[in-house]
Design a protein around this motif. Structure first.
Motif, PDB file in Angstrom:
ATOM      1  N   SER B 382       0.848  -1.061   0.159  1.00 38.99           N
ATOM      2  CA  SER B 382      -0.072   0.079   0.056  1.00 38.99           C
ATOM      3  C   SER B 382       0.886   1.203  -0.209  1.00 38.99           C
ATOM      4  O   SER B 382       0.450   2.220  -0.571  1.00 38.99           O
ATOM      5  CB  SER B 382      -0.946   0.000   1.136  1.00 38.99           C
ATOM      6  OG  SER B 382       0.067  -0.021   2.088  1.00 38.99           O
ATOM      7  N   HIS B 426     -10.587   3.785   6.082  1.00 38.22           N
ATOM      8  CA  HIS B 426     -11.179   2.962   4.734  1.00 38.22           C
ATOM      9  C   HIS B 426     -12.429   2.389   5.146  1.00 38.22           C
ATOM     10  O   HIS B 426     -12.591   1.982   6.146  1.00 38.22           O
ATOM     11  CB  HIS B 426     -10.017   2.250   4.461  1.00 38.22           C
ATOM     12  CG  HIS B 426     -10.180   1.269   3.476  1.00 38.22           C
ATOM     13  ND1 HIS B 426     -10.618  -0.009   3.568  1.00 38.22           N
ATOM     14  CD2 HIS B 426     -10.174   1.358   2.004  1.00 38.22           C
ATOM     15  CE1 HIS B 426     -10.999  -0.622   2.288  1.00 38.22           C
ATOM     16  NE2 HIS B 426     -10.793   0.188   1.664  1.00 38.22           N
ATOM     17  N   GLU B 567      -3.140  -6.381  17.666  1.00 41.42           N
ATOM     18  CA  GLU B 567      -3.917  -5.418  17.114  1.00 41.42           C
ATOM     19  C   GLU B 567      -3.680  -5.305  15.803  1.00 41.42           C
ATOM     20  O   GLU B 567      -2.902  -5.124  15.233  1.00 41.42           O
ATOM     21  CB  GLU B 567      -3.463  -4.140  17.432  1.00 41.42           C
ATOM     22  CG  GLU B 567      -3.562  -3.978  19.287  1.00 41.42           C
ATOM     23  CD  GLU B 567      -2.997  -2.620  19.850  1.00 41.42           C
ATOM     24  OE1 GLU B 567      -2.693  -1.860  19.037  1.00 41.42           O
ATOM     25  OE2 GLU B 567      -3.513  -2.396  21.117  1.00 41.42           O
ATOM     26  N   ALA B 568      -4.715  -5.779  15.034  1.00 46.47           N
ATOM     27  CA  ALA B 568      -5.007  -5.729  13.445  1.00 46.47           C
ATOM     28  C   ALA B 568      -5.509  -4.293  13.454  1.00 46.47           C
ATOM     29  O   ALA B 568      -6.121  -3.793  13.994  1.00 46.47           O
ATOM     30  CB  ALA B 568      -5.685  -6.731  13.042  1.00 46.47           C
ATOM     31  N   ARG B 569      -5.017  -3.877  12.149  1.00 49.79           N
ATOM     32  CA  ARG B 569      -5.292  -2.363  12.030  1.00 49.79           C
ATOM     33  C   ARG B 569      -6.362  -2.341  11.008  1.00 49.79           C
ATOM     34  O   ARG B 569      -6.972  -1.265  10.681  1.00 49.79           O
ATOM     35  CB  ARG B 569      -4.058  -1.652  11.212  1.00 49.79           C
ATOM     36  CG  ARG B 569      -2.923  -1.389  12.257  1.00 49.79           C
ATOM     37  CD  ARG B 569      -2.486  -0.009  11.789  1.00 49.79           C
ATOM     38  NE  ARG B 569      -1.805  -0.310  10.540  1.00 49.79           N
ATOM     39  CZ  ARG B 569      -0.518  -0.817  10.213  1.00 49.79           C
ATOM     40  NH1 ARG B 569       0.331  -1.125  11.440  1.00 49.79           N
ATOM     41  NH2 ARG B 569      -0.019  -0.976   9.103  1.00 49.79           N
ATOM     42  N   THR B 570      -6.828  -3.499  10.399  1.00 49.13           N
ATOM     43  CA  THR B 570      -7.842  -3.555   9.371  1.00 49.13           C
ATOM     44  C   THR B 570      -8.893  -4.665   9.698  1.00 49.13           C
ATOM     45  O   THR B 570      -8.546  -5.514  10.045  1.00 49.13           O
ATOM     46  CB  THR B 570      -7.916  -3.563   7.922  1.00 49.13           C
ATOM     47  OG1 THR B 570      -7.029  -4.552   7.745  1.00 49.13           O
ATOM     48  CG2 THR B 570      -6.713  -2.354   7.484  1.00 49.13           C
ATOM     49  N   HIS B 571     -10.133  -4.461   9.198  1.00 52.53           N
ATOM     50  CA  HIS B 571     -11.311  -5.505   9.167  1.00 52.53           C
ATOM     51  C   HIS B 571     -10.716  -6.677   8.532  1.00 52.53           C
ATOM     52  O   HIS B 571     -10.839  -7.911   9.098  1.00 52.53           O
ATOM     53  CB  HIS B 571     -12.507  -5.115   8.543  1.00 52.53           C
ATOM     54  CG  HIS B 571     -13.039  -3.850   9.104  1.00 52.53           C
ATOM     55  ND1 HIS B 571     -13.955  -3.956  10.296  1.00 52.53           N
ATOM     56  CD2 HIS B 571     -13.036  -2.745   9.170  1.00 52.53           C
ATOM     57  CE1 HIS B 571     -14.546  -2.869  10.593  1.00 52.53           C
ATOM     58  NE2 HIS B 571     -13.693  -1.928   9.929  1.00 52.53           N
ATOM     59  N   SER B 572      -9.987  -6.450   7.592  1.00 52.26           N
ATOM     60  CA  SER B 572      -9.536  -7.884   6.709  1.00 52.26           C
ATOM     61  C   SER B 572      -8.571  -8.523   7.428  1.00 52.26           C
ATOM     62  O   SER B 572      -8.369  -9.780   7.174  1.00 52.26           O
ATOM     63  CB  SER B 572      -9.110  -6.928   5.369  1.00 52.26           C
ATOM     64  OG  SER B 572      -8.336  -8.129   4.519  1.00 52.26           O
ATOM     65  N   ALA B 573      -7.625  -7.591   8.122  1.00 52.83           N
ATOM     66  CA  ALA B 573      -6.616  -8.296   8.774  1.00 52.83           C
ATOM     67  C   ALA B 573      -7.176  -9.512   9.731  1.00 52.83           C
ATOM     68  O   ALA B 573      -6.652 -10.438  10.238  1.00 52.83           O
ATOM     69  CB  ALA B 573      -5.258  -7.560   9.599  1.00 52.83           C
ATOM     70  N   ALA B 576      -8.404 -12.269   7.838  1.00 53.01           N
ATOM     71  CA  ALA B 576      -7.216 -13.121   7.696  1.00 53.01           C
ATOM     72  C   ALA B 576      -6.805 -13.971   8.687  1.00 53.01           C
ATOM     73  O   ALA B 576      -6.471 -15.126   8.635  1.00 53.01           O
ATOM     74  CB  ALA B 576      -6.132 -12.229   7.114  1.00 53.01           C
ATOM     75  N   GLN B 580      -7.043 -18.093   8.491  1.00 46.78           N
ATOM     76  CA  GLN B 580      -5.830 -19.023   8.361  1.00 46.78           C
ATOM     77  C   GLN B 580      -5.578 -19.697   9.659  1.00 46.78           C
ATOM     78  O   GLN B 580      -4.539 -20.429   9.847  1.00 46.78           O
ATOM     79  CB  GLN B 580      -4.575 -17.837   8.159  1.00 46.78           C
ATOM     80  CG  GLN B 580      -4.407 -17.282   6.679  1.00 46.78           C
ATOM     81  CD  GLN B 580      -3.585 -16.309   6.384  1.00 46.78           C
ATOM     82  OE1 GLN B 580      -2.738 -16.078   7.412  1.00 46.78           O
ATOM     83  NE2 GLN B 580      -3.404 -15.629   5.205  1.00 46.78           N
ATOM     84  N   ARG B 582      -4.772 -18.771  12.592  1.00 47.42           N
ATOM     85  CA  ARG B 582      -4.041 -18.082  13.853  1.00 47.42           C
ATOM     86  C   ARG B 582      -4.757 -17.777  15.110  1.00 47.42           C
ATOM     87  O   ARG B 582      -4.198 -17.672  16.097  1.00 47.42           O
ATOM     88  CB  ARG B 582      -3.142 -16.837  13.268  1.00 47.42           C
ATOM     89  CG  ARG B 582      -2.042 -17.594  12.220  1.00 47.42           C
ATOM     90  CD  ARG B 582      -1.454 -16.269  11.633  1.00 47.42           C
ATOM     91  NE  ARG B 582      -1.993 -15.611  10.671  1.00 47.42           N
ATOM     92  CZ  ARG B 582      -2.483 -14.601  10.637  1.00 47.42           C
ATOM     93  NH1 ARG B 582      -2.325 -13.777  11.754  1.00 47.42           N
ATOM     94  NH2 ARG B 582      -3.134 -13.876   9.581  1.00 47.42           N
ATOM     95  N   ILE B 595     -16.688 -11.978   2.276  1.00 49.91           N
ATOM     96  CA  ILE B 595     -15.459 -12.291   1.177  1.00 49.91           C
ATOM     97  C   ILE B 595     -14.615 -13.294   1.680  1.00 49.91           C
ATOM     98  O   ILE B 595     -14.281 -13.898   0.724  1.00 49.91           O
ATOM     99  CB  ILE B 595     -14.998 -10.619   1.164  1.00 49.91           C
ATOM    100  CG1 ILE B 595     -15.775  -9.680   0.455  1.00 49.91           C
ATOM    101  CG2 ILE B 595     -13.571 -10.923   0.520  1.00 49.91           C
ATOM    102  CD1 ILE B 595     -15.424  -8.215   0.463  1.00 49.91           C
ATOM    103  N   TYR B 596     -14.525 -13.427   2.868  1.00 47.35           N
ATOM    104  CA  TYR B 596     -13.408 -14.455   3.202  1.00 47.35           C
ATOM    105  C   TYR B 596     -14.094 -15.656   3.475  1.00 47.35           C
ATOM    106  O   TYR B 596     -13.402 -16.840   3.878  1.00 47.35           O
ATOM    107  CB  TYR B 596     -12.911 -13.955   4.709  1.00 47.35           C
ATOM    108  CG  TYR B 596     -11.664 -13.253   4.465  1.00 47.35           C
ATOM    109  CD1 TYR B 596     -10.220 -13.738   4.426  1.00 47.35           C
ATOM    110  CD2 TYR B 596     -11.713 -11.873   4.177  1.00 47.35           C
ATOM    111  CE1 TYR B 596      -9.147 -12.927   4.362  1.00 47.35           C
ATOM    112  CE2 TYR B 596     -10.605 -11.025   4.097  1.00 47.35           C
ATOM    113  CZ  TYR B 596      -9.396 -11.791   3.979  1.00 47.35           C
ATOM    114  OH  TYR B 596      -8.195 -10.772   4.050  1.00 47.35           O
TER     115      TYR B 596
END
Lengths: 661, 661
Positions: B382, B426, B567-573, B576, B580, B582, B595-596
């Motif tokens: 990005s 975002h 701490e993830a910074r986005t919804h997507s993280a 993910a 996965q 984790r 989407i996932y």
């Protein structure tokens, strides 16, 4: 339908009118490989098909741990963690890290389940099956988290984006090796005029080479179009109707040049209008040059007839064609071809229409750019060579003022300001010298004559000005003019070289010219030089003395000289007039007579010097210039390559530095 | 020979050292057709083979005359000249014009012998065999004289000139259809790293796609080189020695990326140094990023090992490789990829080494550009998507100050500032909206979070800021923050849409998550969101209530939650991490879970709005943005394409305009 005939329109009005009849194209999409995508336009928005990073990955070499395992740890009290395995870079880990455990991990490798951080190898000690850790971690430490960069489903690039190295990199990161781009706009380019001949073959008598097909197609290419040169055609209605009619079928845009003024019977106007609806929409712009521009829309295709003069055609392309091509493709016009510059001279424009003025850019002392208007013949190729771009004087202004800040539209994004600005008198010897300067120096030469060189130095625009101004009172070259132009103490004069002036006559001297007396003969046609040139001073001096010898009154006698009023502006123009038989004799440097294969009768040797502003002496490019002037290589080139030229003892020496007037 | 190992060098020092061992190349000359010459570099100076114009030519339609024939003429007393013939455009005249005679002549036609001017047809009257002329001429009137433009033998273009449309036009005017240009510099590009995979095939587990081969080869192409991507190779000494050894034979320059840091055992350094003399000259630059850059010269060829992170590699290319390529080719580095901008924030650098900071350019209210430093992970793609270029903090500065004017080196000349700057939080819904804006709008999106959006608006850099900041005191979204950030009266808030937040869990919800209480379980690993995000507020609120219900102290209890610190910074993280395996659960918007392919348990609906500075409301791109937000098309897209999103009655309405706090 607002069809307008023969009414001059403002540029913006004309563009809006054409846009109204011209729908943006739905260009086909084609897939190109990533390596061919540079500069193309993205046809679809790109949604991330994967996360980036695709997994939580370690930024360092070390051990993946759960931060809770290291709560009370410091250098004195390390934690002893059980080593449960190694996470290799480039593959997914199968192991899980529980509290009290650690896994070896390398930079870029995925974080295993259960770990929330990586402790750098520097803060650990490896034991058999165990690791001592001397420092706590915080969750997320040394980890790039999956999708924190780009997430699946996120729109990463939008359609209509021009692909630069950066976007290409983003596409690669997402795993795309084929990219959907719009096909290029197909642009047909036609030159018209019975006297126009394509380059590549010797010039036929009375013809000129086609320039516009090449400049226009290059400009179209820079806009991302696919231009095709269709050739040059005489101003024949039926022929042009056939050629342009077929082009309209095959191409998206047809651009012609020439044949648009009333003098040629409006052929292009009639051709465009005969091809279909709505036909010609614009026939004349309130713009100079570019007034006879014609624009038509036929079957959704754009047709524009541009002026015949190359610089005019280039300016009309930027002002009128570019916005319409942008309208067709949906790609915004690039702003970046515009730079701000200062206008060193007042420019008279004449209100009521837009005036476009070609300019040459030179760096000024304050670190900015000066936009130097290029005067002279509209059809001149030298204008083309010198013009970096153009400025615009709007319809409601009578003039642009000295010192005004103006926008310069560059003819190409690749146009660059020069390292060394040589403004003044032109001379083949100077050309040789600049040739010697060789690589890595961007030289701009503006030939405005010796006088123009003094003015450019005074305005701070020239780094070097070539000059051979003879002061008739003192019969000294150049130095007397320094105080005349108020430049004492501000400049130095560096000695150049000597060059021989004389009569240029046809091979074998058929008119038996021996001196200025012969120019008064009834059967002799001369070619003169422009007033203010050094050569003109020489000519008038010679004629005055000859008139005295013949017992004639000078002012009366020159009226009788055939061709006295024909003022050529360069040595070469003199030689050309003689070589082509239009005149019998002129005065110029020996080297030019030699180049043209003409005979030469010497008159006098003159000195060609270089005026340099003091504050430029420390500029690297100026230092290189002086060094080259002093070099043996240059002196030898003068001897070998320019008949009648010779280096002087003082060549390269400062002959005036403010103390020796 | 100053061979330097492992000593960090200043960038300029390193460039000079390499130049000392690297001779400029004598590139072969090849002839290309004029239509293919755009952007190529002229290999020989071009001397004019013909005059321009090639003959004295008429600029108008009229009669060629000798001005002496019209000495006493005015409107009352016309001259009566004998018509001796017609000069046609496109051929040489055979006739001669004597005093008292005239010849018909057309625009562009050659002037006949004896004539010195052309009288325009408007000032004449044609009789049988004669012409009446009502106006005198001066010598040279309405004539473009031969060679006054360009003369035979004049150096018109110098070698090493980059050919733009203008130079192409000059070459055409001189009749050249083949141009001597230097062959392009051949550049081999290699990517190294066991985890690097070329794009085009599905990503293998634990791998990432190769980015550098593409960005580096594109940048080389923009410099006029001919790049060749050789592929991706693991960090294997023997293999790389073979690949790079062969490349050194075949190419002029070899550029690798990755494998340059100490962590990889200095493989590139050892490979370069094993190939010949003088070998590695630079091993480490006083520069961040780019410190591990390696440069070698082997058999007159340049080899550079660039950093692995894409943005770092691009910056090191511009700072270090570009000047060396310019040295090799003799074509000066283009200055034009630098623009001046204002720094909106103080940037800490750290003296002693040069610090390069990627920036995103946005227009500021004063009409200039602001260079917005892009923070975040060095490896982030990005960053690549957002960075227009970079700024440099020199070795002797500790920081660059807020408001300072800085030079931005653009990553490409084709980089353009945006029409609409969207800076803030975002959201996939916002992506859809921008998609709708369609053609002819250059949108820049900078995802800095809601809070960052408020700050960007305050600094005047954002046209639009997406925001979903919940004020825990009032439980209201966004509006309370306007006064908190001192923006009363300066902004409006436009209502966006609602989106559903909830628990994201694996398909089938194997851990049977039902509410926040489950996050305290020993067998559950959660993924948190960053502090300050709206979602984090929601999470902490939920956990606090759950802790109360379970009779736990909140601050003590969260320490027990596994993954609370991640701490993830986005919804997507978040999604993910769950997908996965984790983690087992996180909180995010329903659309992302969908989407996932993950399951979703709703918690609450939140409102996503747009903050817009008042002074941007009249900007065309902002008007288009609001129009699109209000459109039925957008509302339908929200419904159809984003699970859990919905338009509100107020969508697109101004819900705050300064009067309704």
């Amino acid at each position: 339908m607002a069809k307008v005939f023969h009414r001059l329109m403002k540029v913006e009005e004309a563009i809006e009118l054409v846009k109204k009849h011209l729908k943006p194209l739905e260009l086909d999409v084609e897939y190109v490989s990533l390596t061919d995508a540079l500069g193309r336009v993205l046809a679809e928005s790109i949604t991330a098909p994967i996360d980036s990073p695709p997994f939580d990955r370690s930024r360092v070499d070390g051990y993946a741990v759960y931060s809770g395992s290291l709560a009370e740890v410091d250098e004195e009290h390390p934690a002893r963690l059980k080593l449960v395995g190694v996470v290799e870079t480039g593959e997914l880990p199968r192991l899980e890290v529980k509290p009290g455990e650690a896994a070896e991990i390398h930079t870029g490798a995925p974080l295993p389940r259960g770990a929330d951080s990586v402790v750098m190898v520097e803060y650990t000690r490896r034991l058999d099956g165990e690791v001592l850790v001397y420092r706590p971690t915080y969750p997320g430490e040394n980890i790039s988290q999956a999708g924190t960069d780009i997430m699946v489903g996120e729109v990463v690039l939008r359609r209509n984006t021009v692909l630069t190295p950066r976007e290409i990199g983003v596409l690669a990161a997402l795993g795309l090796d084929k990219v959907p781009v719009y096909r290029r706009l197909r642009v047909a380019v036609v030159s018209t005029g019975v006297e126009v001949q394509p380059p590549g073959k010797p010039l036929e008598p009375g013809k000129i080479y086609d320039v516009n097909s090449y400049t226009i197609s290059c400009m179209a290419r820079e806009l991302g179009c696919e231009p095709r040169i269709l050739g040059t055609y005489p101003d024949d209605f039926e022929l042009l109707r056939k050629v342009i009619g077929e082009a309209v079928e095959e191409y998206d845009v047809v651009l012609s040049s020439g044949s648009t003024s009333a003098g040629f019977g409006d052929i292009i106007y009639r051709v465009f209008d005969s091809l279909g609806e709505p036909g010609v929409l614009v026939h004349g712009l309130l713009m100079r040059p570019g007034k006879p521009t014609v624009a038509a829309v036929v079957g959704g295709k754009l047709l524009v007839g541009l002026p015949g003069f190359p610089v005019s055609a280039m300016m009309a392309f930027h002002v009128f064609v570019k916005p319409l091509i942008s309208h067709l493709t949906g790609v915004p016009v690039e702003e970046e071809t515009r730079v701000l510059a200062e206008l060193p001279l007042r420019v008279q424009a004449g209100g009521g229409r837009r005036v476009l003025i070609p300019v040459s850019l030179v760096s000024n002392p304050s670190g900015g750019l000066s936009a130097y208007p290029i005067s002279g013949d509209s059809g001149a190729i030298s204008r083309l060579a010198l013009a970096d771009g153009f400025i615009e004087c709007p319809e409601d202004r009578e003039f642009l003022d000295e010192g005004e800040r103006v926008y310069v539209t560059l003819f190409s994004k690749a146009v660059e300001p020069a390292d060394l600005a040589v403004i003044g008198s032109h001379c083949p010897g100077l050309d040789l010298l600049l040739e010697l300067l060789g690589r890595t120096l961007r030289v701009k030469t503006v030939n405005v004559g010796s006088l123009g060189g003094f003015l450019a130095v005074r305005r701070g625009e020239a780094d070097v000005a070539g000059t051979h101004l003879l002061d008739p009172e003192t019969m000294r070259y150049n130095i007397p003019f320094i105080s005349k132009y108020g430049l004492e103490g501000r400049v130095v004069l560096v000695r150049g070289y000597a060059r021989m002036q004389g009569f240029i006559v046809r091979k074998g001297n058929p008119k038996r010219i021996r001196g200025f007396e012969d120019l008064f003969r009834e059967d002799v046609i001369m070619v003169n030089r422009n007033r203010g040139s050094g050569t003109r001073v020489l000519i008038d001096l010679g004629l005055r003395k000859a008139a005295e010898r013949l017992g004639l009154d000078f002012d009366e006698a020159v009226k009788r000289i055939r061709g006295y009023g024909l003022e050529a502006r360069t040595h070469s123009a003199v030689a050309a007039a003689v070589a082509q038989g239009r005149c019998d004799v002129g005065v110029g440097v020996e080297a030019i007579a030699h180049i043209y294969g003409l005979d030469f009768i010497p008159i006098a040797e003159e000195v060609y010097d270089f005026l340099i502003p003091r504050d430029r002496l420390s500029k690297p490019s100026v230092k290189l210039f002086i060094k080259a002037l002093r070099s043996e290589g240059f002196k030898q080139m003068l001897r070998d390559r320019l008949r009648g030229y010779r280096a002087l003892e003082e060549t390269g020496a400062v002959v005036y530095d403010g103390s020796n007037l």
